[in-house]
Design an enzyme around this catalytic site. Sequence first.
Site, PDB file in Angstrom:
ATOM      1  N   ALA A 111       0.823  -1.212   0.000  1.00 26.70           N
ATOM      2  CA  ALA A 111       0.000   0.000   0.000  1.00 26.70           C
ATOM      3  C   ALA A 111       0.857   1.262   0.000  1.00 26.70           C
ATOM      4  CB  ALA A 111      -0.924   0.002   1.214  1.00 26.70           C
ATOM      5  N   GLU A 112       1.974   1.214   0.702  1.00 30.59           N
ATOM      6  CA  GLU A 112       2.797   2.412   0.852  1.00 30.59           C
ATOM      7  C   GLU A 112       3.626   2.730  -0.393  1.00 30.59           C
ATOM      8  OE1 GLU A 112       2.924   4.643   3.084  1.00 30.59           O
ATOM      9  OE2 GLU A 112       2.012   3.817   4.889  1.00 30.59           O
TER      10      GLU A 112
END
Length: 220
Positions: A111-112
């Site tokens: 996600a990051e």
Amino acid sequence: MSAPVAHADVFKYVDGSGNVYFTDTPLKGNRYKLEWHRESRKLVRESKQKFTVDFDRKNRTITARGRVIASQPAPMSKSVTERRANYEHLVSANARRYRLSPGLLHAVIRAESAYNHRAVSHAGAQGLMQLMPATARRYGVNDSFDPAQNIRGGAAYLRDLLDMFDQDVKLAVAGYNAGEGAVLKYGRSVPPYAETQSYVRKVLQYYGAERPSSFIMTAR
């Protein structure tokens, strides 16, 4: 002949990973959050109403009465899968070191940064787990673009957040995005920031994809 129906309350709980549980007896422990409880007779009446469920293959969601009740993230692209393979050993090692699920670490990294160790956000977060400079200093990370240091720092932060929020994955993930202060400010709940709420949903979807269950129910 049909047996008599025993009427009782039905309880709906959600755990820190966003999984949903229905039971006729209360669940104990901080792991479960009570969403609602209703009389079984009321639920029977509701079930007799028209209820259609649709699977949207394009958006990979299941909807009921127009509301998304389950979702599945799109598969990782070939390039992301190849980058992920480069960091499997670091994820596994830090998961053991900090008593974390490797799947949770993978979900946060995906996600990051989508496994891009040179990623930099508009706010200045850096590396695989997008550490802010202050967070990097807090966990002794001298070079956030060094995958080994970055994953170690991010994993240590996640461990502290899970301990702070009684192993509630949802709150820990919210704290990772918005800071633990924001979660505490809003009564130990996910802050009402659109970015944070979207981030939590994304990480939980990715985390769910790391586990055998292919669909993650969305809490009401």
